[in-house]
Every structure is written in structure tokens, then in C-alpha cells.
Design an enzyme around this catalytic site. Structure first.
Site, PDB file in Angstrom:
ATOM      1  N   LYS A  24      44.774 -15.151  -3.845  1.00 17.11           N
ATOM      2  CA  LYS A  24      45.127 -16.196  -2.865  1.00 17.11           C
ATOM      3  C   LYS A  24      46.025 -17.274  -3.484  1.00 17.11           C
ATOM      4  O   LYS A  24      47.038 -17.644  -2.908  1.00 17.11           O
ATOM      5  CB  LYS A  24      43.851 -16.870  -2.310  1.00 17.11           C
ATOM      6  CG  LYS A  24      42.906 -15.932  -1.588  1.00 17.11           C
ATOM      7  CD  LYS A  24      41.730 -16.668  -0.967  1.00 17.11           C
ATOM      8  CE  LYS A  24      40.819 -17.353  -1.965  1.00 17.11           C
ATOM      9  NZ  LYS A  24      40.083 -16.434  -2.867  1.00 17.11           N
ATOM     10  N   ARG A  99      35.692 -21.663   4.309  1.00 18.42           N
ATOM     11  CA  ARG A  99      34.840 -20.681   3.632  1.00 18.42           C
ATOM     12  C   ARG A  99      33.505 -20.504   4.318  1.00 18.42           C
ATOM     13  O   ARG A  99      32.707 -19.675   3.876  1.00 18.42           O
ATOM     14  CB  ARG A  99      34.592 -21.144   2.219  1.00 18.42           C
ATOM     15  CG  ARG A  99      35.442 -20.397   1.161  1.00 18.42           C
ATOM     16  CD  ARG A  99      35.180 -21.026  -0.113  1.00 18.42           C
ATOM     17  NE  ARG A  99      35.315 -20.394  -1.345  1.00 18.42           N
ATOM     18  CZ  ARG A  99      36.324 -20.638  -2.190  1.00 18.42           C
ATOM     19  NH1 ARG A  99      37.354 -21.342  -1.815  1.00 18.42           N
ATOM     20  NH2 ARG A  99      36.293 -20.151  -3.394  1.00 18.42           N
ATOM     21  N   ARG A 138      42.221 -14.297 -16.111  1.00 25.26           N
ATOM     22  CA  ARG A 138      43.316 -15.186 -15.687  1.00 25.26           C
ATOM     23  C   ARG A 138      43.340 -16.534 -16.408  1.00 25.26           C
ATOM     24  O   ARG A 138      42.325 -17.031 -16.878  1.00 25.26           O
ATOM     25  CB  ARG A 138      43.312 -15.348 -14.172  1.00 25.26           C
ATOM     26  CG  ARG A 138      42.132 -16.069 -13.598  1.00 25.26           C
ATOM     27  CD  ARG A 138      42.146 -15.945 -12.086  1.00 25.26           C
ATOM     28  NE  ARG A 138      41.082 -16.740 -11.507  1.00 25.26           N
ATOM     29  CZ  ARG A 138      40.843 -16.851 -10.210  1.00 25.26           C
ATOM     30  NH1 ARG A 138      41.574 -16.179  -9.345  1.00 25.26           N
ATOM     31  NH2 ARG A 138      39.863 -17.602  -9.768  1.00 25.26           N
ATOM     32  N   ARG A 172      39.634 -21.424 -16.296  1.00 27.88           N
ATOM     33  CA  ARG A 172      38.608 -22.112 -15.519  1.00 27.88           C
ATOM     34  C   ARG A 172      37.219 -21.816 -16.039  1.00 27.88           C
ATOM     35  O   ARG A 172      36.924 -20.671 -16.392  1.00 27.88           O
ATOM     36  CB  ARG A 172      38.712 -21.680 -14.049  1.00 27.88           C
ATOM     37  CG  ARG A 172      39.765 -22.439 -13.302  1.00 27.88           C
ATOM     38  CD  ARG A 172      40.035 -21.848 -11.949  1.00 27.88           C
ATOM     39  NE  ARG A 172      38.830 -21.570 -11.166  1.00 27.88           N
ATOM     40  CZ  ARG A 172      38.856 -21.133  -9.912  1.00 27.88           C
ATOM     41  NH1 ARG A 172      40.019 -20.940  -9.313  1.00 27.88           N
ATOM     42  NH2 ARG A 172      37.728 -20.882  -9.268  1.00 27.88           N
ATOM     43  N   ARG A 183      30.022 -15.915  -7.022  1.00 25.13           N
ATOM     44  CA  ARG A 183      31.100 -16.292  -6.088  1.00 25.13           C
ATOM     45  C   ARG A 183      31.390 -15.155  -5.111  1.00 25.13           C
ATOM     46  O   ARG A 183      31.675 -15.384  -3.933  1.00 25.13           O
ATOM     47  CB  ARG A 183      32.355 -16.690  -6.876  1.00 25.13           C
ATOM     48  CG  ARG A 183      32.162 -18.048  -7.582  1.00 25.13           C
ATOM     49  CD  ARG A 183      33.151 -18.278  -8.708  1.00 25.13           C
ATOM     50  NE  ARG A 183      34.520 -18.318  -8.292  1.00 25.13           N
ATOM     51  CZ  ARG A 183      35.564 -18.143  -9.110  1.00 25.13           C
ATOM     52  NH1 ARG A 183      35.365 -17.913 -10.399  1.00 25.13           N
ATOM     53  NH2 ARG A 183      36.776 -18.199  -8.647  1.00 25.13           N
TER      54      ARG A 183
HETATM   55  P1  AMP Z   1      38.398 -21.534  -5.799  1.00 25.89           P
HETATM   56  O1  AMP Z   1      39.319 -22.302  -6.690  1.00 25.89           O
HETATM   57  O2  AMP Z   1      38.919 -21.424  -4.392  1.00 25.89           O
HETATM   58  O3  AMP Z   1      37.985 -20.212  -6.383  1.00 25.89           O
HETATM   59  O4  AMP Z   1      37.056 -22.414  -5.695  1.00 25.89           O
HETATM   60  C1  AMP Z   1      36.269 -22.710  -6.822  1.00 25.89           C
HETATM   61  C2  AMP Z   1      34.928 -23.245  -6.383  1.00 25.89           C
HETATM   62  O5  AMP Z   1      35.116 -24.465  -5.648  1.00 25.89           O
HETATM   63  C3  AMP Z   1      34.136 -22.338  -5.454  1.00 25.89           C
HETATM   64  O6  AMP Z   1      33.380 -21.363  -6.150  1.00 25.89           O
HETATM   65  C4  AMP Z   1      33.251 -23.360  -4.731  1.00 25.89           C
HETATM   66  O7  AMP Z   1      32.173 -23.789  -5.565  1.00 25.89           O
HETATM   67  C5  AMP Z   1      34.187 -24.539  -4.563  1.00 25.89           C
HETATM   68  N1  AMP Z   1      34.976 -24.466  -3.295  1.00 25.89           N
HETATM   69  C6  AMP Z   1      36.327 -24.322  -3.187  1.00 25.89           C
HETATM   70  N2  AMP Z   1      36.696 -24.313  -1.894  1.00 25.89           N
HETATM   71  C7  AMP Z   1      35.543 -24.439  -1.172  1.00 25.89           C
HETATM   72  C8  AMP Z   1      35.249 -24.490   0.213  1.00 25.89           C
HETATM   73  N3  AMP Z   1      36.210 -24.379   1.150  1.00 25.89           N
HETATM   74  N4  AMP Z   1      33.948 -24.620   0.578  1.00 25.89           N
HETATM   75  C9  AMP Z   1      32.967 -24.725  -0.338  1.00 25.89           C
HETATM   76  N5  AMP Z   1      33.159 -24.674  -1.656  1.00 25.89           N
HETATM   77  C10 AMP Z   1      34.449 -24.545  -2.076  1.00 25.89           C
END
Ligand code: AMP
Length: 229
Positions: A24, A99, A138, A172, A183
Site C-alpha cells: 500500500k 481499517r 523492508r 520499523r 497485524r
Molecule cells: P501501518 O503503517 O499502516 O502498517 O500501521 C502501523 C500500525 O499503526 C498498525 O498496526 C496499527 O497499530 C496502527 N494503525 C495504522 N492505521 C490505523 C487505523 N486506520 N486504525 C487503527 N490502527 C491503525
């Protein structure tokens, strides 16, 4: 005063749906450049809040480290703040949002309030089994955020970012096998049902995201060109 000849341009609202590792972020950055849209990643916004130590960041930190989802309340607050900035006027690519069903409903309401709607929700379709390897390999440029991967996308000159020439890279904290498994679970339990939500609204598109990065970008670009005319 309208002359009747203007073409009304509505802000584009694209959603990229898909589990961690689907691509994404990488694809959103490519679409951003090609179509002049703004990538809006709630994960990036939350990581910035954690780094700054804001109240939202302090509340989100442990949840993110566990691989679970941050509360809708916090996510919607940081998203609304970001959406209020003027650079989003042309349109946004939502990466990692919504989400949950609650977030999707809040977004629908927010857009309806300003006479808009989701332009397209694009599901990046992948095999779960490949995702742990994709995520754990990554890393990103610490200066500009360009994404790389140990196996799939190394910088052309080792140790130097292709985009900005930066020489520092970061990984990360939640990109480890154990957290990725959590996740993925959160994705299937809370986010995958949104595919049906957007199919019901008639705005769902699907892309085979097991292809290489450029092939996925080609497929996505075709969709975005079609839905934004
Ligand atoms: P990402 O960078 O999109 O993989 O997000 C990393 C982490 O941030 C996720 O595992 C969640 O803990 C939190 N997170 C990111 N976006 C959301 C969202 N829309 N709703 C809830 N938690 C989020």
C-alpha cells in the site's frame, strides 16, 4: 458566477485496502507522483505522533507495538486534523485507513457532509503466506521515506537513497515476524470485511498485488486513470 462551461472537479478519494506487506505505502507513493494526489497514511501519522510524544502518540505506542489496532477515536482525530490541511484539496490516497467498520462509516459521513463520496476502494490482493517475508525485509530512507526491501528493491547504489541521496535508513519496530502475525490477524478480523462494504457501494476495484511492483503500479494506474476522469 457559473457560466455553465466549467467542468466541476471533485476531490478524488482513493482507498488502498490490503494486509501489511501488500504494498500500500509503495504504491500510494507512486500514485501520488503520477496523479498529483496526496498520500495519507494513518500509520505514518501515528508514528509521527509517537515520535513527538503527543497524547495520541503516547496512547497509541504500546498498541502499535503489539500489532493491534489503535482506537477509532484516536485515528479519526489525527486523520481529521490532516484532512483539514489545504494540500489535500486535489485529492487523497488513503493508505491504511479505514481499517474498521466504524472508521469506514465515519469516513462516509464526513464525505457526505461535504457532498463527496469515496471515488474507489482498491483491494490489493495477496497471499498471506508471503506477507511475513515481505514485511520483515523492508526498510525506508530516514530522510525522505522512500521504501526499499532486502530482496525486492535495493537502492541502485548500496547505502544511498535513489530518491534523495540520503545515507541513513530505518526499519520499523513492528516489522518483525511476531507482530506481523498479529497485524495479519487484525486485518482479517477487522479490515477485510470492508471489501464487502465498498463492493456494496459500487466502488470496489481489485488488483493482483502478488505481481512485481511495476506491474501492480500499472494495474493501479489504469484504475485510477479510469475513475478520476
Ligand atoms: P501501518 O503503517 O499502516 O502498517 O500501521 C502501523 C500500525 O499503526 C498498525 O498496526 C496499527 O497499530 C496502527 N494503525 C495504522 N492505521 C490505523 C487505523 N486506520 N486504525 C487503527 N490502527 C491503525
Amino acid at each position: 458566477m457559473p457560466t455553465g462551461t466549467e467542468v466541476e472537479t471533485r476531490p478524488v478519494v482513493l482507498i488502498l485496502l490490503g494486509p501489511p506487506g501488500a504494498g500500500k505505502g509503495t504504491q500510494a507513493r507512486m500514485l501520488e507522483e503520477r496523479f498529483g494526489l496526496v498520500q495519507l497514511s494513518t500509520g505514518d501519522l501515528l508514528r509521527a505522533a509517537v515520535a513527538e510524544g503527543t497524547p495520541a502518540g503516547l496512547a497509541a505506542k504500546a498498541v502499535m507495538e503489539s500489532g493491534a489496532l489503535v482506537s477509532d477515536e484516536i485515528v479519526l482525530e489525527i486523520l481529521a486534523e490532516r484532512m483539514a490541511r489545504p494540500d489535500v484539496a486535489r485529492g487523497v490516497i488513503l493508505d491504511g485507513f479505514p481499517r474498521t467498520a466504524g472508521q469506514a462509516a465515519a469516513l462516509d459521513t464526513l464525505l457526505a457532509g461535504v457532498g463527496q463520496a469515496v471515488t474507489a476502494a482498491i483491494s490489493l490482493e495477496v497471499d498471506d503466506a508471503a506477507m511475513v517475508g515481505r514485511v520483515s525485509g523492508r526498510f525506508t530512507c530516514a530522510a525522505c521515506g522512500e521504501g526499499y526491501h532486502d530482496e525486492h528493491k535495493q537502492p541502485a547504489v548500496a547505502g544511498t537513497c535513489d530518491k534523495c541521496g540520503g545515507t541513513e535508513f530505518k526499519r520499523r519496530a513492528d516489522d518483525n515476524a511476531e507482530t506481523v502475525a498479529e497485524r495479519l490477524k487484525a486485518y482479517h478480523a477487522q479490515t477485510a470485511p470492508l471489501i464487502a462494504h465498498y463492493a456494496g457501494l459500487g466502488v470496489l476495484e481489485r488488483v493482483d498485488a502478488m505481481q512485481d511492483i511495476d506491474a501492480v503500479a500499472g494495474g493501479l494506474g489504469d484504475i485510477v486513470a479510469r475513475v478520476t476522469v
